[in-house]
Every structure is written in structure tokens, then in C-alpha cells.
Design a protein around this motif. Structure first.
Motif, mmCIF file in Angstrom:
data_model
loop_
_atom_site.group_PDB
_atom_site.id
_atom_site.type_symbol
_atom_site.label_atom_id
_atom_site.label_comp_id
_atom_site.label_asym_id
_atom_site.label_seq_id
_atom_site.Cartn_x
_atom_site.Cartn_y
_atom_site.Cartn_z
ATOM 1 N N HIS A 1 0.876 -1.179 0.000
ATOM 2 C CA HIS A 1 0.000 0.000 0.000
ATOM 3 C C HIS A 1 0.910 1.225 0.000
ATOM 4 O O HIS A 1 1.603 1.484 0.980
ATOM 5 C CB HIS A 1 -0.922 0.016 1.213
ATOM 6 N N ASP B 1 -0.304 9.594 6.278
ATOM 7 C CA ASP B 1 -0.290 9.049 4.915
ATOM 8 C C ASP B 1 0.688 7.871 4.881
ATOM 9 O O ASP B 1 1.763 7.948 4.293
ATOM 10 C CB ASP B 1 0.130 10.137 3.916
ATOM 11 N N GLY C 1 -8.898 2.422 1.222
ATOM 12 C CA GLY C 1 -10.101 1.747 0.736
ATOM 13 C C GLY C 1 -9.940 1.223 -0.676
ATOM 14 O O GLY C 1 -10.431 0.145 -1.009
ATOM 15 N N VAL C 2 -9.232 1.966 -1.523
ATOM 16 C CA VAL C 2 -8.985 1.530 -2.902
ATOM 17 C C VAL C 2 -8.099 0.287 -2.902
ATOM 18 O O VAL C 2 -8.359 -0.683 -3.625
ATOM 19 C CB VAL C 2 -8.344 2.669 -3.740
ATOM 20 N N LYS D 1 -2.149 6.851 -1.629
ATOM 21 C CA LYS D 1 -3.271 6.070 -2.161
ATOM 22 C C LYS D 1 -4.292 5.845 -1.051
ATOM 23 O O LYS D 1 -3.919 5.577 0.094
ATOM 24 C CB LYS D 1 -2.770 4.725 -2.696
ATOM 25 N N ASP D 2 -5.547 5.932 -1.379
ATOM 26 C CA ASP D 2 -6.606 5.690 -0.413
ATOM 27 C C ASP D 2 -6.599 4.210 -0.021
ATOM 28 O O ASP D 2 -6.597 3.338 -0.892
ATOM 29 C CB ASP D 2 -7.954 6.067 -1.038
#
Length: 163
Positions: free
Chosen positions: A99, A150, A106-107, A103-104
Motif C-alpha cells: 500500500h 499518509d 479503501g482503494v 493512495k486511499d
């Protein structure tokens, strides 16, 4: 083996030590405090194997939330410290997904759910245990120097072949 979202890997059994949190989804903000507290306590562990990587081991064993262990991998010589718990993670095969920052989350998890719909694997569910999430076990590995607003980290979902 590389996949569209990550790679398939096997991790040998290991021992971790840290702090345990159990709560509802509404109580998740308290979990962040526990994670920070554990990152501040890593220097108390004499036999930590990788002090640069904090573990987040989540098990969705309740309908309204989950159990989470925040800790570090330790050697067998490590004694159990006050107010900490130990957990032995058995050897498992995983889907490992990076991850990235920016980037979100959830995505990233949506991509993981989609991958499971299209492949020959399913998330591992231990026999005799009732889980309350489509991804019942989530192991995450965080660099200790991450940006908490983040973050970038690895997501590890235990897998088994579909029957």
C-alpha cells in the motif's frame, strides 16, 4: 509468484510480542494510541528481530469489531515483558500487497477483494472459528518511520486454495 495486485509468498512461523487491543469499529481511534505506544516501547525488547518493522495483526472474531496485536517479531530468547502479550504466528501462505503513500486505503482493499473474486484462492479461515469479515485475518507490516497521516506499508492476507 506475482499477481495483478501483489505477490504470493510463504512466511515461516514466527513469534511476536506487543500490545493487544480488542474493540468495536467505533473504538478504532483508541487503537492508534496503542500502536504509537507500542512503537515507543520497541526499545524495551532485547531480542527484537527487525526493529524497523512494526506488525499489526488483526483478527475479525467479533461482529462489531476485531482483535488487533501491535508488536514486533522477537527471538525465542525474549522474555515476556510486563503488560505485553506474545503471539505465535504459524507458517502461512499470503497475498502480499504494497500500500503506497498517497493512495486511499479503501482503494487498496477494494483491489484485494476484487482479486479474490477472480483467482483460485480465498482468504484463510481457520477451522472451527467464526469470523465476521470477508478478509478475516489481516497482517500488516509498517516501517517505524512511516507518516501516520499518509502511511505506506505491506498488507498480508493469509490464503488457501478454493475447494
Amino acid at each position: 509468484m506475482k499477481t495483478m495486485v501483489g505477490e504470493l509468498i510463504t512466511i515461516p512461523s514466527y513469534r511476536a510480542m506487543g500490545l493487544k487491543w480488542e474493540g468495536s469499529y467505533a473504538e478504532v481511534p483508541k487503537l492508534r494510541e496503542l500502536i504509537i505506544q507500542m512503537s515507543n516501547r520497541v526499545n524495551e525488547l532485547s531480542y527484537v528481530k527487525n526493529p524497523g518493522t512494526q506488525l499489526g495483526l488483526s483478527y475479525h472474531l467479533r461482529s462489531d469489531g476485531f482483535i488487533h496485536y501491535s508488536g514486533f517479531e522477537v527471538d525465542e530468547k525474549q522474555e515476556l515483558l510486563p503488560r505485553m502479550v506474545e503471539i505465535t504466528v504459524p507458517e502461512m501462505s499470503y497475498l502480499k500487497v504494497a500500500h503506497p503513500k498517497g493512495k486511499d486505503l479503501g482503494v487498496t482493499y477494494t483491489e484485494i477483494y476484487q482479486w479474490f473474486k477472480e483467482c483460485d484462492y480465498k482468504p484463510l479461515k481457520e477451522k472451527g472459528i467464526e469470523y465476521y469479515d470477508d478478509l478475516p485475518i489481516k497482517h500488516e507490516r509498517y516501517p517505524v518511520d512511516r507518516n501516520l497521516e499518509d502511511p505506506h506499508f505491506e498488507i498480508l492476507i493469509p490464503i488457501e486454495l478454493k475447494s
